[in-house]
Each structure stands twice: as structure tokens, then as C-alpha cells.
Design a protein around this motif. Structure first.
Motif, PDB file in Angstrom:
ATOM      1  N   ILE A  96       0.846  -1.233  -0.095  1.00 54.39           N
ATOM      2  CA  ILE A  96      -0.112  -0.213  -0.099  1.00 54.39           C
ATOM      3  C   ILE A  96       0.820   1.375   0.101  1.00 54.39           C
ATOM      4  O   ILE A  96       0.645   2.124  -0.590  1.00 54.39           O
ATOM      5  N   GLY A  97       1.707   1.140   0.859  1.00 51.93           N
ATOM      6  CA  GLY A  97       2.734   2.350   0.900  1.00 51.93           C
ATOM      7  C   GLY A  97       3.233   2.827  -0.323  1.00 51.93           C
ATOM      8  O   GLY A  97       3.122   3.856  -1.202  1.00 51.93           O
ATOM      9  N   PRO A  98       3.985   1.836  -1.214  1.00 53.14           N
ATOM     10  CA  PRO A  98       4.704   2.325  -2.474  1.00 53.14           C
ATOM     11  C   PRO A  98       3.771   2.660  -3.513  1.00 53.14           C
ATOM     12  O   PRO A  98       3.714   3.521  -4.181  1.00 53.14           O
ATOM     13  N   VAL A  99       2.588   1.767  -3.506  1.00 51.26           N
ATOM     14  CA  VAL A  99       1.966   1.957  -4.787  1.00 51.26           C
ATOM     15  C   VAL A  99       0.813   3.415  -4.478  1.00 51.26           C
ATOM     16  O   VAL A  99       0.727   4.037  -5.275  1.00 51.26           O
ATOM     17  N   ILE A 100       0.375   3.527  -3.192  1.00 52.58           N
ATOM     18  CA  ILE A 100      -0.420   4.682  -2.987  1.00 52.58           C
ATOM     19  C   ILE A 100       0.593   5.820  -3.163  1.00 52.58           C
ATOM     20  O   ILE A 100       0.063   7.009  -4.091  1.00 52.58           O
ATOM     21  N   THR A 101       1.585   6.017  -2.566  1.00 48.74           N
ATOM     22  CA  THR A 101       2.539   7.118  -2.894  1.00 48.74           C
ATOM     23  C   THR A 101       2.733   7.244  -4.470  1.00 48.74           C
ATOM     24  O   THR A 101       2.769   8.352  -4.757  1.00 48.74           O
ATOM     25  N   ALA A 102       3.057   6.190  -5.127  1.00 48.89           N
ATOM     26  CA  ALA A 102       3.536   6.344  -6.699  1.00 48.89           C
ATOM     27  C   ALA A 102       2.248   6.902  -7.383  1.00 48.89           C
ATOM     28  O   ALA A 102       2.467   7.727  -8.090  1.00 48.89           O
ATOM     29  N   LEU A 103       1.098   6.377  -7.021  1.00 49.68           N
ATOM     30  CA  LEU A 103      -0.053   7.047  -7.632  1.00 49.68           C
ATOM     31  C   LEU A 103      -0.422   8.515  -7.297  1.00 49.68           C
ATOM     32  O   LEU A 103      -0.866   9.155  -8.284  1.00 49.68           O
ATOM     33  N   ILE A 104      -0.192   8.860  -6.196  1.00 46.00           N
ATOM     34  CA  ILE A 104      -0.242  10.203  -5.792  1.00 46.00           C
ATOM     35  C   ILE A 104       0.652  11.065  -6.648  1.00 46.00           C
ATOM     36  O   ILE A 104       0.351  11.802  -7.256  1.00 46.00           O
ATOM     37  N   CYS A 105       1.978  10.664  -6.661  1.00 46.22           N
ATOM     38  CA  CYS A 105       3.025  11.414  -7.231  1.00 46.22           C
ATOM     39  C   CYS A 105       2.681  11.326  -8.956  1.00 46.22           C
ATOM     40  O   CYS A 105       3.077  12.233  -9.300  1.00 46.22           O
ATOM     41  N   ALA A 106       2.209  10.406  -9.394  1.00 50.38           N
ATOM     42  CA  ALA A 106       1.751  10.342 -10.700  1.00 50.38           C
ATOM     43  C   ALA A 106       0.746  11.176 -11.160  1.00 50.38           C
ATOM     44  O   ALA A 106       0.842  11.988 -12.114  1.00 50.38           O
ATOM     45  N   GLY A 107      -0.103  11.446 -10.097  1.00 51.42           N
ATOM     46  CA  GLY A 107      -1.183  12.519 -10.317  1.00 51.42           C
ATOM     47  C   GLY A 107      -0.505  13.969 -10.176  1.00 51.42           C
ATOM     48  O   GLY A 107      -0.913  14.759 -11.148  1.00 51.42           O
ATOM     49  N   LYS A 108       0.291  14.182  -9.074  1.00 52.74           N
ATOM     50  CA  LYS A 108       0.456  15.492  -8.762  1.00 52.74           C
ATOM     51  C   LYS A 108       1.868  15.830  -9.480  1.00 52.74           C
ATOM     52  O   LYS A 108       2.067  16.782 -10.362  1.00 52.74           O
ATOM     53  N   VAL A 109       3.006  14.954  -9.463  1.00 51.28           N
ATOM     54  CA  VAL A 109       4.273  15.313  -9.872  1.00 51.28           C
ATOM     55  C   VAL A 109       4.219  14.927 -11.493  1.00 51.28           C
ATOM     56  O   VAL A 109       4.584  15.849 -12.353  1.00 51.28           O
ATOM     57  N   GLY A 110       3.691  13.801 -12.113  1.00 49.42           N
ATOM     58  CA  GLY A 110       3.749  13.263 -13.367  1.00 49.42           C
ATOM     59  C   GLY A 110       2.911  14.466 -14.244  1.00 49.42           C
ATOM     60  O   GLY A 110       3.602  14.949 -15.069  1.00 49.42           O
ATOM     61  N   SER A 111       1.801  14.587 -13.839  1.00 50.08           N
ATOM     62  CA  SER A 111       0.837  15.813 -14.554  1.00 50.08           C
ATOM     63  C   SER A 111       1.814  17.176 -14.642  1.00 50.08           C
ATOM     64  O   SER A 111       1.561  17.779 -15.621  1.00 50.08           O
ATOM     65  N   GLY A 112       2.325  17.306 -13.194  1.00 50.51           N
ATOM     66  CA  GLY A 112       2.968  18.745 -13.291  1.00 50.51           C
ATOM     67  C   GLY A 112       4.045  18.904 -14.266  1.00 50.51           C
ATOM     68  O   GLY A 112       3.947  19.847 -15.027  1.00 50.51           O
ATOM     69  N   ILE A 113       4.886  17.851 -14.233  1.00 43.96           N
ATOM     70  CA  ILE A 113       6.224  17.810 -15.240  1.00 43.96           C
ATOM     71  C   ILE A 113       5.549  17.775 -16.783  1.00 43.96           C
ATOM     72  O   ILE A 113       5.966  18.641 -17.664  1.00 43.96           O
ATOM     73  N   GLY A 114       4.451  16.856 -17.140  1.00 40.70           N
ATOM     74  CA  GLY A 114       3.892  16.791 -18.534  1.00 40.70           C
ATOM     75  C   GLY A 114       3.482  18.302 -18.765  1.00 40.70           C
ATOM     76  O   GLY A 114       3.807  18.903 -19.822  1.00 40.70           O
ATOM     77  N   ALA A 115       2.808  18.981 -17.786  1.00 39.87           N
ATOM     78  CA  ALA A 115       2.111  20.288 -18.067  1.00 39.87           C
ATOM     79  C   ALA A 115       3.036  21.260 -18.457  1.00 39.87           C
ATOM     80  O   ALA A 115       3.331  22.100 -19.314  1.00 39.87           O
ATOM     81  N   GLU A 116       4.133  21.171 -17.369  1.00 36.86           N
ATOM     82  CA  GLU A 116       5.311  22.428 -17.153  1.00 36.86           C
ATOM     83  C   GLU A 116       6.127  22.334 -18.612  1.00 36.86           C
ATOM     84  O   GLU A 116       6.146  23.349 -19.517  1.00 36.86           O
ATOM     85  N   LEU A 117       6.508  20.869 -19.113  1.00 41.82           N
ATOM     86  CA  LEU A 117       7.151  20.717 -20.407  1.00 41.82           C
ATOM     87  C   LEU A 117       6.488  20.930 -21.558  1.00 41.82           C
ATOM     88  O   LEU A 117       7.256  21.548 -22.532  1.00 41.82           O
ATOM     89  N   GLY A 118       5.351  20.564 -21.445  1.00 42.09           N
ATOM     90  CA  GLY A 118       4.388  20.810 -22.619  1.00 42.09           C
ATOM     91  C   GLY A 118       4.265  22.299 -22.821  1.00 42.09           C
ATOM     92  O   GLY A 118       4.303  22.772 -23.940  1.00 42.09           O
ATOM     93  N   SER A 119       4.031  23.008 -21.775  1.00 44.95           N
ATOM     94  CA  SER A 119       3.789  24.604 -22.156  1.00 44.95           C
ATOM     95  C   SER A 119       5.123  25.144 -22.438  1.00 44.95           C
ATOM     96  O   SER A 119       5.034  26.120 -23.396  1.00 44.95           O
ATOM     97  N   MET A 120       6.310  24.516 -21.954  1.00 50.79           N
ATOM     98  CA  MET A 120       7.545  25.087 -22.521  1.00 50.79           C
ATOM     99  C   MET A 120       7.888  24.953 -24.030  1.00 50.79           C
ATOM    100  O   MET A 120       8.383  25.771 -24.800  1.00 50.79           O
ATOM    101  N   ARG A 121       7.209  23.620 -24.382  1.00 51.76           N
ATOM    102  CA  ARG A 121       7.230  23.190 -25.710  1.00 51.76           C
ATOM    103  C   ARG A 121       6.455  24.239 -26.548  1.00 51.76           C
ATOM    104  O   ARG A 121       6.962  24.728 -27.611  1.00 51.76           O
ATOM    105  N   VAL A 122       5.324  24.477 -26.083  1.00 52.61           N
ATOM    106  CA  VAL A 122       4.295  25.165 -26.986  1.00 52.61           C
ATOM    107  C   VAL A 122       4.739  26.776 -27.147  1.00 52.61           C
ATOM    108  O   VAL A 122       4.508  27.400 -28.095  1.00 52.61           O
ATOM    109  N   THR A 123       5.003  27.113 -25.954  1.00 51.29           N
ATOM    110  CA  THR A 123       5.808  28.575 -26.067  1.00 51.29           C
ATOM    111  C   THR A 123       6.969  28.639 -26.411  1.00 51.29           C
ATOM    112  O   THR A 123       8.030  29.660 -26.475  1.00 51.29           O
ATOM    113  N   GLU A 124       7.698  27.740 -27.102  1.00 48.50           N
ATOM    114  CA  GLU A 124       9.067  27.751 -27.689  1.00 48.50           C
ATOM    115  C   GLU A 124      10.171  27.931 -26.848  1.00 48.50           C
ATOM    116  O   GLU A 124      11.511  27.909 -27.220  1.00 48.50           O
ATOM    117  N   GLN A 125       9.897  27.754 -25.261  1.00 44.75           N
ATOM    118  CA  GLN A 125      11.205  27.768 -24.390  1.00 44.75           C
ATOM    119  C   GLN A 125      12.115  26.738 -24.658  1.00 44.75           C
ATOM    120  O   GLN A 125      13.168  26.844 -24.403  1.00 44.75           O
TER     121      GLN A 125
END
Lengths: 261, 254
Positions: A96-125
Motif C-alpha cells: 500500500i505504501g509504495p503503490v499509493i505514494t506512486a499513484l499520488i505522485c503520478a497524479g501530482k508530479v507526473g501531470s505537473g512535469i507533463g504540463a510544465e514541459l508541454g507549455s515550455m514546448r508550446v511557447t518555444e522555451q
């Protein structure tokens, strides 16, 4: 028509898999190539830890508490209440510890990284970084993947500890048990071979979250819709990959246990 | 052709493009591009949106790989460069993006420091600070040094984008629509700034624009890109008074 769409989805899946594999190879190629962006790595690691700490803490506490309350009546039925801390601790540490933590991080960190790099790509950064002679793979991807790989195991230890505390409180809602006795009972069934596979798999979870988030963001399509899609698919794919990895890890851990015993 | 470009024609060739071609998903964007640019020359490329103007300058810095043709910058074929050679080239060729592409998680100071610390391996904070102040002074935005990009207006962002490029003292500057999205007054200010920068840094430049004022102020030579080739070349006045009605109408309608 249906066969055409099936072929199309298989083709998309294989293209994505090929793209992700190439991206992973590129990551390992850049990993050992200077310059080493240690400042950016520490900044990312700090940000991942700080941003997810409250969410993981609350979730882990509730998981420990609920798991104990749900398991208590079953164990009470055949007079095995004293096994409760041990059963909860094994469930938490192994799964439970590893899976729940990983799922929360996938939601919070993974989406954050995807959105950050995605917007950097779109704005040509990302292009701007490239034309200023900086390797964006090195500066953006290597730092983020390394920080998720090393931060998720640390967050899992934290989640396990908070879950234990939640479980201790749950036991004390109905009965009284001292903290040292609870800890003694909780740690008693835990062995070295419970901890090692559970810890190793968290590094892989962290790596998967980082590399998938970076891949989806880095190759995000143009436009704001592309950023949304990048963030969304980063969460969906990394959550799925976490479950698949967990399935493989369980099989390997069983083999490891047989070998160690 | 203007007197300036005639005079500079005798100098070193910095960019040489022959029969350059590029297609995206079967759509031939660049069909047969031929262009030679001498040191300190300022070329303006005009053309409709989506015609491939940005693709051309992105090929020059290696952001897009052309399908075929010769593309030499400083006498070296760009398509044959390895990553290190490309990075070296990119420190000598500045690129101003249409959307400015300022790093929005960094302050103006950090935006300017970023290319400097990575390329010049510069450790001396005092020297870095002096360079930052110098380029900010050149673009007239000293007061914005500690602001975030989100706090800046469109014109200010353009200036900071220009400053970030200038800090590496590039020999060639590629401008991708530098005045797009700005009001006429700010657009004129940016055009004048481009001329000032050209004079101060003696940089060679290619300016992609729709803005005829900018083209008039900042160009030695103009090229009109249409259907994947340069349909017309010459000075601003030559093209404006061209015998070809299509070229003239282009000037009236842009």
C-alpha cells in the motif's frame, strides 16, 4: 471499420512505445554527459518533496487508519487481534505504501512535469534553450527524472511511517496499546526480504513517473490542448505502468523470498 | 540593391543556402531556396503566414533538418554538424522567437544569466552582472532586471528576448516576426531598436516579418517568399515600385 480502428490503436500504441523507448535511451545517454545540472536537480527534488508531502501524509494516515479499522473485525472473529499491527505493517510496507505514494505522485508530479514541459514546448522555451546552446534534454529531462527516481522512495518511507501512526491511532480508538508495544508487534513480522523488493520497486516507480511525464511534455503537440493532453496522458500512462511494474515486482519478490528463506 | 549591401558584398559570406528543400507530411514548404548573406547585411523576408519563413530560419540554427540542399553557416554545413558543433554555432547565431520564449519560471536576470553561465563557462559574478546591465541598457530596460516575465508588457518581453540573445554577442541574429502582436508605436520602437542593435553590435540579421515599416527601417535587402521559392529580391523601394503587379500588390495588401 472496427478492424481499421483496432489497427489504428495498435499502431498508436506501438508508436508511443517506440517513442518512449527512444526517449529512455536518450535519457541514459545524456545522464553521464556533462554539464551536470546539480542545482536544477536539487531544486526539482525539493519542489517534488515539498509539494507532495501534505497530500501523501494525509492519504497515508487515512490508509493506515482505514486498513486497521476494516481488518479489526475479521481478526477479532478468530481471536487474532494481536496480529493486527503486524498484518497492517506488512500490507503497508510491501504494497500500500509504495503503490499509493506512486499513484499520488503520478497524479501530482507526473501531470505537473507533463504540463510544465508541454507549455515550455508550446511557447518555444525548449527551442530557445536549444538555440542558446543548452541541451534541454540534460537541463530539463535528466534533472526531473533523477529527482522523481530518488524522491519517491523517500516519500514512500515517509508514507509508511505516517500510515503506522494512523494504524496505531485506529487500534487505540477501541483498545489501549502503548506505542512501543504496537511498534514491536508491527515490526516483528517484517523481514529484510519484505523491505528490499518493496524499496527497489519504488525507484522504478519514480523513474516511470519522471520519464513518462517528461516524454509526454517534451513531445507535446502545439497549442493549449496539447498541454492538457500531455498532462492527462502522463498521469494515465504512468498510473498504468505503476500497476504493471507492481505486478512484475510481486512475482520477482516472491522469487527473492524463496531464495532468501 | 542598396549602396550598403553593394559595399558589404565584398566581405565574407556568412550564410550560403543552395537548393534548400523541406516538406512536412508531403506538403513541400520550401522548394528551392537560394540565398547568400554577407557579413553585416540585413535581410528581410516577407511572405504570407504559413508560407515557411520561420522554417527557413529554424533550418539555419539546426532546429529543423532540411530534406536536401546546401546550408552553410560560417562556411560549415549545418546538417553535418554534431551536437557540440551545433551548440558552438548557436552561440554565434542568436534567435529571437515570435512569442519571445522567455523562461517564465525565471526572473529577467536569470533569463539573461542562463545562456551566459552555460556557454561562456563564466564564473565571475561581477562580470556577468556587468554584461547583464550592459545589454539591458542597450534595450532600455534596466528597471526590469528583477521582474518576472509575467509582469512585463508585450513590447518589454520583445526587448528582453532581444537582450537574452545579445548577451552572447552573436554575429548573426535571426528575428522571427519581431513586431507581431504589438501596437504600431511599440512596433516602430522595436524596429528602431533592431537598427540600433545592428549598428552597435555590427550583427548580420535575417528578419522575418509582415510589418512593412519594420522592413523599410531595418532592411538592406528584401526577399519575398512565395510557394517555396524567393519570388522577388531587391531593396524596399525597388520592390515597392516593381514592374511586377503581384509584387506591388503584395506591398499594398500586407
Amino acid at each position: 471499420m472496427s478492424s481499421y480502428s483496432e489497427n489504428n490503436s495498435i499502431q498508436t500504441f506501438l508508436t508511443e512505445l517506440g517513442g518512449l523507448s527512444r526517449f529512455t535511451v536518450q535519457f541514459f545517454r545524456e545522464l553521464f554527459r556533462p554539464p551536470y545540472e546539480h542545482k536544477e536537480f536539487l531544486k526539482q527534488a525539493y519542489s517534488i518533496g515539498l509539494n507532495t508531502l501534505p497530500l501523501i501524509g494525509i492519504t497515508a494516515f487515512i490508509m493506515g487508519l482505514v486498513l486497521t479499522l476494516q481488518s479489526k473485525p475479521v481478526l477479532e472473529e478468530f481471536g487474532a487481534e494481536s496480529w493486527l499491527p503486524g498484518m497492517v505493517s506488512v500490507s503497508i510496507v510491501r504494497e500500500i505504501g509504495p503503490v499509493i505514494t506512486a499513484l499520488i505522485c503520478a497524479g501530482k508530479v507526473g501531470s505537473g512535469i507533463g504540463a510544465e514541459l508541454g507549455s515550455m514546448r508550446v511557447t518555444e522555451q525548449i527551442d530557445a534553450m536549444e538555440v542558446s546552446g543548452t541541451n534541454p534534454m540534460n537541463y530539463l529531462v535528466v534533472t526531473r527524472v533523477l529527482s522523481t527516481t530518488f524522491m519517491i522512495p523517500i516519500l514512500v518511507f515517509y508514507a509508511d511511517a505516517v500510515s503506522f501512526y494512523g494504524s496505531y491511532l485506529a487500534v487505540n480508538l477501541h483498545d489501549f496499546i502503548s506505542l512501543p508495544l504496537f511498534m514491536n508487534l508491527a515490526f516483528d513480522p517484517l523481514h529484510f526480504y519484505d523491505l528490499i523488493p518493496a524499496t527497489i520497486k519504488t525507484f522504478f516507480f519514480g523513474f516511470a513517473i519522471g520519464i513518462i511525464g517528461c516524454y509526454k511534455g517534451y513531445y507535446s503537440e502545439k497549442g493549449t490542448e496539447g498541454v492538457g493532453k500531455a498532462a492527462n496522458s502522463a498521469v494515465v500512462i504512468s498510473s498504468l505502468v505503476i500497476f504493471i511494474m507492481d505486478l512484475i515486482a510481486v512475482q520477482l519478490a516472491d522469487l527473492f523470498n524463496v531464495f532468501m528463506r | 540593391m542598396s549602396e550598403i549591401s553593394e559595399h558589404i558584398d565584398q566581405n565574407e559570406t556568412l550564410i550560403e543556402i543552395k537548393n534548400l528543400q523541406k516538406a512536412f507530411n508531403g506538403n513541400q514548404v520550401l522548394k528551392d531556396i537560394n540565398l547568400t548573406i554577407k557579413r553585416s547585411e540585413n535581410i528581410v523576408v516577407l511572405g504570407k503566414s504559413g508560407i515557411g519563413k520561420s522554417v527557413l530560419i529554424k533550418c539555419i540554427v539546426g532546429l529543423i533538418q532540411p530534406d536536401s540542399g546546401v546550408l552553410k553557416v560560417f562556411g560549415r554545413e549545418v546538417t553535418e554538424m554534431n551536437q557540440k558543433e551545433l551548440n558552438d554555432l548557436r552561440t554565434r547565431v542568436g534567435f529571437i522567437f515570435q512569442g519571445n520564449a522567455l523562461y517564465d519560471s525565471m526572473t529577467v536576470r536569470e533569463n539573461l544569466e542562463f545562456p551566459l553561465r552555460r556557454n561562456k563557462i563564466m564564473k565571475d559574478t561581477k562580470l556577468i552582472n556587468e554584461l547583464i546591465l550592459d545589454v539591458l541598457d542597450s534595450v532600455g530596460l534596466l528597471e526590469a532586471i528583477d521582474k518576472m516575465p509575467s509582469e512585463l508588457s508585450g513590447g518589454m518581453k520583445k526587448r528582453i528576448g532581444l537582450a537574452r540573445t545579445l548577451i552572447l554577442k552573436p554575429e548573426i541574429i535571426l528575428y522571427d516576426e519581431p513586431t507581431t502582436g504589438l501596437d504600431p508605436l511599440t512596433a516602430r520602437e522595436i524596429s528602431n531598436l533592431i537598427v540600433k542593435i545592428q549598428q552597435k553590435y555590427k550583427a548580420t540579421s535575417i528578419i522575418i516579418t509582415h510589418d512593412l515599416n519594420c522592413a523599410k527601417i531595418a532592411s538592406d535587402r528584401l526577399m519575398i517568399l512565395h510557394d517555396g521559392v524567393f519570388k522577388a529580391k531587391g531593396s524596399f523601394d525597388e520592390l515597392k515600385n516593381s514592374e511586377n503587379s503581384w509584387v506591388r500588390s503584395f506591398f499594398e495588401t500586407v
